[in-house]
Design a protein around this motif. Structure first.
Motif, PDB file in Angstrom:
ATOM      1  N   SER A   1      55.092  84.295  55.997  1.00 39.85           N
ATOM      2  CA  SER A   1      56.181  83.341  56.145  1.00 39.85           C
ATOM      3  C   SER A   1      55.727  82.011  56.736  1.00 39.85           C
ATOM      4  CB  SER A   1      57.280  83.931  57.037  1.00 39.85           C
ATOM      5  OG  SER A   1      56.782  84.210  58.327  1.00 39.85           O
ATOM      6  N   VAL A   2      54.486  81.949  57.228  1.00 42.59           N
ATOM      7  CA  VAL A   2      54.019  80.705  57.842  1.00 42.59           C
ATOM      8  C   VAL A   2      53.863  79.580  56.826  1.00 42.59           C
ATOM      9  CG1 VAL A   2      52.817  81.899  59.692  1.00 42.59           C
ATOM     10  CG2 VAL A   2      51.591  81.300  57.619  1.00 42.59           C
ATOM     11  N   LEU A   3      53.871  79.888  55.534  1.00 42.15           N
ATOM     12  CA  LEU A   3      53.709  78.833  54.535  1.00 42.15           C
ATOM     13  C   LEU A   3      54.822  77.804  54.671  1.00 42.15           C
ATOM     14  CD1 LEU A   3      52.469  77.522  52.066  1.00 42.15           C
ATOM     15  CD2 LEU A   3      53.683  79.162  50.635  1.00 42.15           C
TER      16      LEU A   3
ATOM     17  N   LEU B   1      52.107  69.771  57.388  1.00 36.72           N
ATOM     18  CA  LEU B   1      50.717  70.101  57.102  1.00 36.72           C
ATOM     19  C   LEU B   1      50.343  69.897  55.645  1.00 36.72           C
ATOM     20  CD1 LEU B   1      50.104  73.293  59.263  1.00 36.72           C
ATOM     21  CD2 LEU B   1      49.385  70.958  59.708  1.00 36.72           C
ATOM     22  N   SER B   2      51.335  69.603  54.776  1.00 35.27           N
ATOM     23  CA  SER B   2      50.986  69.404  53.374  1.00 35.27           C
ATOM     24  C   SER B   2      50.073  68.198  53.257  1.00 35.27           C
ATOM     25  CB  SER B   2      52.248  69.183  52.532  1.00 35.27           C
ATOM     26  OG  SER B   2      52.974  68.081  53.013  1.00 35.27           O
TER      27      SER B   2
ATOM     28  N   LEU C   1      46.744  74.972  50.598  1.00 29.45           N
ATOM     29  CA  LEU C   1      46.061  74.349  51.725  1.00 29.45           C
ATOM     30  C   LEU C   1      46.870  74.463  53.019  1.00 29.45           C
ATOM     31  CD1 LEU C   1      44.612  71.129  50.057  1.00 29.45           C
ATOM     32  CD2 LEU C   1      43.283  72.948  51.124  1.00 29.45           C
ATOM     33  N   ALA C   2      48.187  74.706  52.880  1.00 28.11           N
ATOM     34  CA  ALA C   2      49.032  74.822  54.061  1.00 28.11           C
ATOM     35  C   ALA C   2      49.054  76.228  54.633  1.00 28.11           C
ATOM     36  CB  ALA C   2      50.459  74.394  53.721  1.00 28.11           C
TER      37      ALA C   2
ATOM     38  N   PRO D   1      42.431  77.829  49.414  1.00 27.19           N
ATOM     39  CA  PRO D   1      42.344  79.279  49.623  1.00 27.19           C
ATOM     40  C   PRO D   1      43.220  80.123  48.706  1.00 27.19           C
ATOM     41  CG  PRO D   1      43.722  78.306  51.305  1.00 27.19           C
ATOM     42  CD  PRO D   1      43.192  77.158  50.482  1.00 27.19           C
ATOM     43  N   CYS D   2      42.854  80.163  47.419  1.00 27.90           N
ATOM     44  CA  CYS D   2      43.616  81.000  46.493  1.00 27.90           C
ATOM     45  C   CYS D   2      43.470  82.483  46.820  1.00 27.90           C
ATOM     46  CB  CYS D   2      43.200  80.721  45.054  1.00 27.90           C
ATOM     47  SG  CYS D   2      41.431  80.848  44.730  1.00 27.90           S
TER      48      CYS D   2
END
Length: 286
Positions: free
Chosen positions: A79-81, A89-90, A206-207, A246-247
């Motif tokens: 959920s941190v996304l 952070l984007s 990236l976020a 980071p995929c």
């Protein structure tokens, strides 16, 4: 740490991660003495080297390679996304202790397939096996791993993404960025070469902080296309800068790891390496 020492640690850790992953996949429980012997080191030296690089002991690290741990990450941390994006952070993302700044091609430049662009490339040691890194004078634009694939296949895979670019072998030009990327000691600029939708997906990745994971559906929602889960999955799979974008932190909703372009063992090792470093208790300096 000098360059020779860093290179040595890369090779040791890459071999150790591969050994642990292969043995666990075969239902075996690696021992410290056995691993140290295969690395050509004493148990004490191997444990110290491994712990300094990964942040935890080899035994603790093995716990992070399990599917149960991936499910735990998904349940507790994905959920941190949304929180990361909401916090601004984007555009820049925390990767290990490393901030990555990026810029992207215009849609027109992307449509020309890299025409007029010079892309430098070189092979490097990494914690996850041999890494092919490509970059322009603006930043890293490609990264692939050959632990599970032939090096020629990895080279062809990345080169065909920008068929009209000029490719020049020049590892020394890329080397400072690569050392920062894997050593988390500086900044590694990225130059994203992709379609606008792909870049939006990569920006969302990236976020996601190191040691956390997300799902394809979460990404689709935060970029404003909740029904585009399949398209998001495709964009994740087409990420040209593996590890830095980071995929590997994108999992299925069930918690299963899913696939990975450079091989599932590489994805498992990346997640375990990051989780171990994130959760490790810092060593006292006193």
């Amino acid at each position: 740490m000098n360059d020779q020492s860093q290179s040595y640690h890369y090779r040791v850790i890459a071999r150790a991660l591969a050994e642990i992953d292969a043995m666990q996949a075969g239902g075996q429980a690696p021992t410290l003495d056995g691993l140290a012997a295969r690395m050509g080191m004493s148990p004490a030296h191997f444990q110290r080297t491994f712990s300094q690089w990964v942040g935890v002991s080899p035994k603790r690290y093995q716990q992070y390679l399990t599917l149960d741990h991936a499910r735990h990450l998904l349940a507790e941390r994905h959920s941190v996304l949304e929180a990361s994006l909401a916090s601004g952070l984007s555009g820049t993302g925390r990767l290990h202790d490393l901030f990555v700044k990026w810029e992207a091609m215009t849609p027109g430049e992307f449509a020309r397939g890299g025409e007029g662009l010079t892309i430098y490339w070189g092979w490097f040691e990494s914690p996850f096996g041999p890494a092919l890194v490509m970059g322009t004078d603006r930043g890293i634009c490609g990264m692939g791993f050959a632990a599970e694939q032939d090096e020629a296949e990895v080279m062809t895979d990345l080169m065909r993404r920008w068929p009209r670019a000029d490719f020049v072998e020049d590892p020394m030009m890329l080397r400072p960025w690569v050392l920062d990327a894997f050593g988390a000691s500086g900044s590694a600029p990225l130059y994203l070469i992709g379609a606008p939708f792909q870049i939006k997906v990569w920006e969302a990745l990236l976020a996601v902080p190191s040691g956390h994971v997300t799902t394809y559906s979460d990404i689709a929602r935060v970029i404003g296309h909740p029904a585009a889960v399949r398209a998001v999955g495709t964009a994740v799979g087409r990420n040209p800068v593996s590890f830095l974008i980071p995929c590997h932190r994108a999992l299925r909703k069930s918690g299963a790891l899913g696939g990975y372009h450079w091989g599932l063992p590489v994805k498992r090792a990346m997640l375990a390496w990051e989780a171990a470093r994130t959760e490790a208790v810092p060593v006292s300096q006193t």
